[in-house]
Design a protein around this motif. Structure first.
Motif, PDB file in Angstrom:
ATOM      1  N   ARG A 159      -3.500   7.745 -10.287  1.00 18.72           N
ATOM      2  CA  ARG A 159      -2.705   6.931 -11.830  1.00 18.72           C
ATOM      3  C   ARG A 159      -1.415   6.889 -11.925  1.00 18.72           C
ATOM      4  O   ARG A 159      -1.235   6.578 -12.714  1.00 18.72           O
ATOM      5  CB  ARG A 159      -4.239   8.498 -12.232  1.00 18.72           C
ATOM      6  CG  ARG A 159      -3.461   8.898 -13.488  1.00 18.72           C
ATOM      7  CD  ARG A 159      -3.969  10.104 -13.558  1.00 18.72           C
ATOM      8  NE  ARG A 159      -3.849  10.158 -15.474  1.00 18.72           N
ATOM      9  CZ  ARG A 159      -4.373  11.608 -15.385  1.00 18.72           C
ATOM     10  NH1 ARG A 159      -5.019  12.461 -15.300  1.00 18.72           N
ATOM     11  NH2 ARG A 159      -4.523  11.273 -17.441  1.00 18.72           N
ATOM     12  N   THR A 160      -0.580   7.544 -10.757  1.00 20.28           N
ATOM     13  CA  THR A 160       0.606   7.543 -11.059  1.00 20.28           C
ATOM     14  C   THR A 160       1.124   6.215 -10.631  1.00 20.28           C
ATOM     15  O   THR A 160       1.719   5.118 -11.630  1.00 20.28           O
ATOM     16  CB  THR A 160       1.062   8.551  -9.957  1.00 20.28           C
ATOM     17  OG1 THR A 160       0.950   9.474 -10.257  1.00 20.28           O
ATOM     18  CG2 THR A 160       2.581   8.174  -9.445  1.00 20.28           C
ATOM     19  N   VAL A 215       1.164  -1.785  -0.302  1.00 18.05           N
ATOM     20  CA  VAL A 215       0.027   0.171   0.207  1.00 18.05           C
ATOM     21  C   VAL A 215       1.135   1.355   0.502  1.00 18.05           C
ATOM     22  O   VAL A 215       1.925   1.114   0.343  1.00 18.05           O
ATOM     23  CB  VAL A 215      -1.105  -0.107   1.111  1.00 18.05           C
ATOM     24  CG1 VAL A 215      -2.280   1.640   1.362  1.00 18.05           C
ATOM     25  CG2 VAL A 215      -1.967  -1.180   1.652  1.00 18.05           C
ATOM     26  N   VAL A 216       0.456   2.050  -1.353  1.00 19.56           N
ATOM     27  CA  VAL A 216       1.245   3.119  -1.083  1.00 19.56           C
ATOM     28  C   VAL A 216      -0.201   5.010  -0.780  1.00 19.56           C
ATOM     29  O   VAL A 216      -0.862   4.302  -0.965  1.00 19.56           O
ATOM     30  CB  VAL A 216       2.618   3.803  -2.131  1.00 19.56           C
ATOM     31  CG1 VAL A 216       3.120   2.514  -2.205  1.00 19.56           C
ATOM     32  CG2 VAL A 216       1.049   3.143  -3.541  1.00 19.56           C
ATOM     33  N   ASN A 217       0.319   5.551   0.161  1.00 20.04           N
ATOM     34  CA  ASN A 217      -0.348   6.985   0.157  1.00 20.04           C
ATOM     35  C   ASN A 217      -0.234   7.984   0.131  1.00 20.04           C
ATOM     36  O   ASN A 217      -0.119   9.318   0.545  1.00 20.04           O
ATOM     37  CB  ASN A 217      -1.030   6.688   2.040  1.00 20.04           C
ATOM     38  CG  ASN A 217       0.281   6.703   2.876  1.00 20.04           C
ATOM     39  OD1 ASN A 217       1.142   7.187   2.135  1.00 20.04           O
ATOM     40  ND2 ASN A 217      -0.190   6.309   3.601  1.00 20.04           N
ATOM     41  N   ASP A 218       1.535   7.988  -0.931  1.00 17.49           N
ATOM     42  CA  ASP A 218       1.665   9.813  -1.884  1.00 17.49           C
ATOM     43  C   ASP A 218       1.843   9.840  -2.097  1.00 17.49           C
ATOM     44  O   ASP A 218       2.569  10.295  -2.743  1.00 17.49           O
ATOM     45  CB  ASP A 218       3.451   9.282  -0.272  1.00 17.49           C
ATOM     46  CG  ASP A 218       4.290   8.649  -1.265  1.00 17.49           C
ATOM     47  OD1 ASP A 218       3.744   7.633  -1.434  1.00 17.49           O
ATOM     48  OD2 ASP A 218       5.677   8.695  -1.198  1.00 17.49           O
ATOM     49  N   ARG A 241      -5.763  -1.022  -6.136  1.00 20.04           N
ATOM     50  CA  ARG A 241      -7.771  -0.794  -5.850  1.00 20.04           C
ATOM     51  C   ARG A 241      -7.276   0.425  -4.572  1.00 20.04           C
ATOM     52  O   ARG A 241      -5.946   0.316  -3.471  1.00 20.04           O
ATOM     53  CB  ARG A 241      -7.976  -1.957  -5.080  1.00 20.04           C
ATOM     54  CG  ARG A 241      -8.251  -2.942  -6.060  1.00 20.04           C
ATOM     55  CD  ARG A 241      -9.577  -2.587  -6.621  1.00 20.04           C
ATOM     56  NE  ARG A 241     -10.151  -3.684  -7.757  1.00 20.04           N
ATOM     57  CZ  ARG A 241      -9.822  -4.456  -8.934  1.00 20.04           C
ATOM     58  NH1 ARG A 241      -8.372  -4.065  -9.295  1.00 20.04           N
ATOM     59  NH2 ARG A 241      -9.993  -5.125  -8.890  1.00 20.04           N
ATOM     60  N   THR A 242      -8.561   1.723  -4.934  1.00 15.59           N
ATOM     61  CA  THR A 242      -7.634   2.220  -3.692  1.00 15.59           C
ATOM     62  C   THR A 242      -8.381   1.672  -2.398  1.00 15.59           C
ATOM     63  O   THR A 242     -10.068   1.455  -2.263  1.00 15.59           O
ATOM     64  CB  THR A 242      -8.807   3.808  -4.101  1.00 15.59           C
ATOM     65  OG1 THR A 242      -8.157   3.788  -5.013  1.00 15.59           O
ATOM     66  CG2 THR A 242      -9.051   5.012  -2.940  1.00 15.59           C
TER      67      THR A 242
END
Length: 76
Positions: free
Chosen positions: A44-45, A37-40, A64-65
């Motif tokens: 789209r990126t 999971v990434v949140n920064d 998925r978000t």
């Protein structure tokens, strides 16, 4: 027009480091069923990076978000 001098005593310089660089995401280390999971960054990126890696290495990922951020799963 200026003449161009041909030289034979000049060694080839080493590469400048341009070109392909390693992905900032751990796609190549993932096995089927692994996720991160990434949140920064935006979804789209991440999807763009996933798309490039999938085409190049013939693997499949799902993006998925989630409540935690943007999740990436290796599915094949």
């Amino acid at each position: 027009m200026a003449t161009i001098a041909i030289r034979s005593d000049v060694p080839l310089p080493s590469p400048s480091g341009r070109g392909r660089r390693a992905s900032k995401y751990p796609f190549s280390k993932m096995e089927v069923g692994d996720s991160f999971v990434v949140n920064d960054v935006t979804a789209r990126t991440v999807r763009s990076a996933v798309s490039v890696f999938q085409r190049k290495y013939d693997v499949k990922f799902a993006v998925r978000t989630t409540d935690e951020g943007i999740g990436v799963w290796r599915v094949a």
